[in-house]
Scaffold this active site. Sequence first.
Site, short mmCIF file in Angstrom:
data_model
loop_
_atom_site.label_atom_id
_atom_site.label_comp_id
_atom_site.label_asym_id
_atom_site.label_seq_id
_atom_site.Cartn_x
_atom_site.Cartn_y
_atom_site.Cartn_z
N ASP A 8 -13.99 -2.74 -15.98
CA ASP A 8 -13.59 -3.55 -14.84
C ASP A 8 -12.83 -2.62 -13.88
OD1 ASP A 8 -12.88 -5.92 -13.29
OD2 ASP A 8 -10.88 -5.70 -14.19
N ASP A 10 -10.32 -3.59 -10.84
CA ASP A 10 -8.92 -3.96 -10.55
C ASP A 10 -8.18 -4.29 -11.84
OD1 ASP A 10 -8.87 -4.80 -7.30
OD2 ASP A 10 -10.82 -4.91 -8.28
#
Length: 215
Positions: A8, A10
Amino acid sequence: MIRAVLFDLDGTFADTAPDLGYAVNLMRLARGLTPVPEEQTRPVTSSGARGLLGAGFGITPAHPDYLAMRDEFLNHYEANLCRETRLFDGMATLVDALESRALAWGIVTNKAERFALPLMKLLGYATRSACIIGGDTTGKLKPHPEPLYAATRAINVEPEACIYVGDDERDIQAGRAAGMQTIAVRYGYLNGSDPATWGANAVINTPMEALQFVA
């Protein structure tokens, strides 16, 4: 055998909270309001505009001004993508270690390509990443597994040979649905949630701890 590690963006690969909070505060300053501290916006960073506008203005998508304010927020963010955004401590070393082992790595994020692609370029990792799958790449958002399937097609690695690393429960749900091994990170934004309850194969405190799971 693990052949690829997907991250991922952020809250997992990079700490984007300062610049997303900055975009909220530009909006507040334009309205004559005092800035809100990063401690208020940081926990909801992984929730995107919905979470950040909620933290900064107390509004939800049901508010009549929400769509206009969302567009204003995103424009501010686009103009300030990488003022203070940095990789989390240890992530650069982890990427180097993966590459030294000839393991592919890539990004799968709900962040739109409009932001994800230039941000990865500004961070200096766009050409090193085997893939960058954004929230609008497939028309599906995590926890739907399709973005992760798109990544496996892009890097030509079967899902069962991949690990997905994330800081939100939907990351783990998406990874499990795609048939991948999953790692939850404690150093991300979390928003008050406990990664130990998400059903991940492992929970780590620092990026380099992920390396033990690719042996």
